[in-house]
Design a protein around this motif. Structure first.
Motif, PDB file in Angstrom:
ATOM      1  N   UNK A 206      -0.404  48.530 -10.991  1.00  0.00           N
ATOM      2  CA  UNK A 206      -1.204  49.630 -11.511  1.00  0.00           C
ATOM      3  C   UNK A 206      -0.540  50.161 -12.782  1.00  0.00           C
ATOM      4  N   UNK A 207      -1.295  50.108 -13.892  1.00  0.00           N
ATOM      5  CA  UNK A 207      -0.771  50.492 -15.197  1.00  0.00           C
ATOM      6  C   UNK A 207      -1.595  51.652 -15.737  1.00  0.00           C
ATOM      7  N   UNK A 208      -0.924  52.658 -16.276  1.00  0.00           N
ATOM      8  CA  UNK A 208      -1.629  53.822 -16.804  1.00  0.00           C
ATOM      9  C   UNK A 208      -2.489  53.434 -18.000  1.00  0.00           C
ATOM     10  N   UNK A 209      -3.679  54.045 -18.086  1.00  0.00           N
ATOM     11  CA  UNK A 209      -4.547  53.803 -19.219  1.00  0.00           C
ATOM     12  C   UNK A 209      -5.379  52.541 -19.079  1.00  0.00           C
ATOM     13  N   UNK A 210      -6.029  52.166 -20.175  1.00  0.00           N
ATOM     14  CA  UNK A 210      -6.934  51.019 -20.178  1.00  0.00           C
ATOM     15  C   UNK A 210      -6.306  49.843 -20.907  1.00  0.00           C
ATOM     16  N   UNK A 211      -6.782  48.649 -20.577  1.00  0.00           N
ATOM     17  CA  UNK A 211      -6.276  47.418 -21.186  1.00  0.00           C
ATOM     18  C   UNK A 211      -7.462  46.617 -21.720  1.00  0.00           C
ATOM     19  N   UNK A 212      -7.214  45.673 -22.648  1.00  0.00           N
ATOM     20  CA  UNK A 212      -8.330  44.927 -23.261  1.00  0.00           C
ATOM     21  C   UNK A 212      -9.039  44.019 -22.260  1.00  0.00           C
ATOM     22  N   UNK A 213     -10.309  43.750 -22.550  1.00  0.00           N
ATOM     23  CA  UNK A 213     -11.041  42.735 -21.814  1.00  0.00           C
ATOM     24  C   UNK A 213     -11.891  43.251 -20.676  1.00  0.00           C
TER      25      UNK A 213
ATOM     26  N   UNK B 262       0.294  45.112 -23.099  1.00  0.00           N
ATOM     27  CA  UNK B 262      -0.692  44.256 -22.445  1.00  0.00           C
ATOM     28  C   UNK B 262      -1.545  43.583 -23.508  1.00  0.00           C
ATOM     29  N   UNK B 263      -1.656  42.251 -23.411  1.00  0.00           N
ATOM     30  CA  UNK B 263      -2.425  41.459 -24.374  1.00  0.00           C
ATOM     31  C   UNK B 263      -3.589  40.788 -23.649  1.00  0.00           C
TER      32      UNK B 263
ATOM     33  N   UNK C 237       3.833  42.292 -20.900  1.00  0.00           N
ATOM     34  CA  UNK C 237       5.205  42.180 -21.379  1.00  0.00           C
ATOM     35  C   UNK C 237       5.978  43.462 -21.061  1.00  0.00           C
ATOM     36  N   UNK C 238       7.149  43.305 -20.481  1.00  0.00           N
ATOM     37  CA  UNK C 238       8.004  44.448 -20.173  1.00  0.00           C
ATOM     38  C   UNK C 238       8.828  44.808 -21.407  1.00  0.00           C
TER      39      UNK C 238
ATOM     40  N   UNK D 292      -3.747  43.705 -28.430  1.00  0.00           N
ATOM     41  CA  UNK D 292      -2.573  44.216 -27.720  1.00  0.00           C
ATOM     42  C   UNK D 292      -2.629  45.736 -27.634  1.00  0.00           C
ATOM     43  N   UNK D 293      -2.367  46.264 -26.436  1.00  0.00           N
ATOM     44  CA  UNK D 293      -2.224  47.698 -26.241  1.00  0.00           C
ATOM     45  C   UNK D 293      -0.766  47.959 -25.877  1.00  0.00           C
ATOM     46  N   UNK D 294      -0.095  48.826 -26.639  1.00  0.00           N
ATOM     47  CA  UNK D 294       1.343  49.011 -26.495  1.00  0.00           C
ATOM     48  C   UNK D 294       1.693  50.260 -25.689  1.00  0.00           C
TER      49      UNK D 294
END
Length: 214
Positions: free
Chosen positions: A190-197, A110-111, A206-207, A173-175
């Motif tokens: 719904x995505x595990x963990x945290x993302x920027x912003x 995720x960017x 990105x898959x 970017x978080x990978x």
């Protein structure tokens, strides 16, 4: 590598089959319109340009409006290019949904633009430890960066030296996060963990599962 454009809604938690609480980030992923397809023959590389989230037409220049009109799409707020991604069977103006790109369990990158923190010192910006026990008379230097000088040789400060300055507000970017759940009816991912912003910030998702498993 495939991907879509989304908007951060916030964080919550879900429970797995063992009853464990899993923190997840909720991302709104509207169907993304294909506004341009680039190929090796025409552009020198393969890519697809995606656009999402409607924008008021009066705020769009004629050139940009013409670009969207060519794809038969209304003006969009966010336009992003996914390299090495040519959707099979889709053409200019078609849409990609969550189900077309993601499955539960897929690994994703995720960017986004990280939260800006303003001008910060070296302890907050670079995780310096500080003086600590205040030995040798250091009564007021607990959070100072320390010496950066290079004496008479080379008589300058090297580029890239970790110092105080603006922190955050940068493309981040978080990978290797994973897709925990897909809510198709509400276009939520719904995505595990945290993302920027911050909440409401736009993201590129990105898959990476195909790359990881190959």
């Amino acid at each position: 590598m495939s991907g879509l454009i989304g908007k951060k809604v916030g964080m919550t938690s879900i429970f797995d089959e063992l009853g464990r609480s899993i923190p997840v980030t909720v991302i709104e992923v509207e169907p993304c319109t294909i506004t341009q397809i680039k190929t090796d023959e025409s552009d020198g590389y393969n890519a697809v340009q995606l656009a999402a989230f409607d924008k008021t037409g009066k705020n769009v220049s004629k050139a940009v409006k013409g670009h969207f009109d060519k794809a038969g799409s209304s003006p969009k707020k966010v336009v992003s290019e996914i390299r090495d991604f040519i959707p099979e069977g889709l053409e200019l103006g078609d849409q990609l949904t969550i189900e077309d790109v993601f499955n539960v369990g897929d690994l994703v990158d995720v960017v986004g633009i990280s939260k800006g923190k303003g001008f910060t010192g070296v302890m907050k910006r670079h995780n310096f430890s500080g003086v600590g026990d205040q030995t040798h008379g250091q009564h007021n230097r607990e959070r100072a960066p320390g010496s950066i000088g290079q004496a008479s040789d080379p008589s300058r400060v090297f580029k890239g030296t970790k110092m105080a300055g603006r922190s955050g507000n940068a493309r981040t970017k978080v990978k290797n996060l994973s897709v925990a759940k897909i809510l198709s009816e509400s276009n939520m991912l719904l995505i595990t963990g945290s993302v920027p912003g911050p909440k409401g910030g736009y993201l590129e998702i990105y898959n990476q599962s195909e790359e990881v498993t190959s």
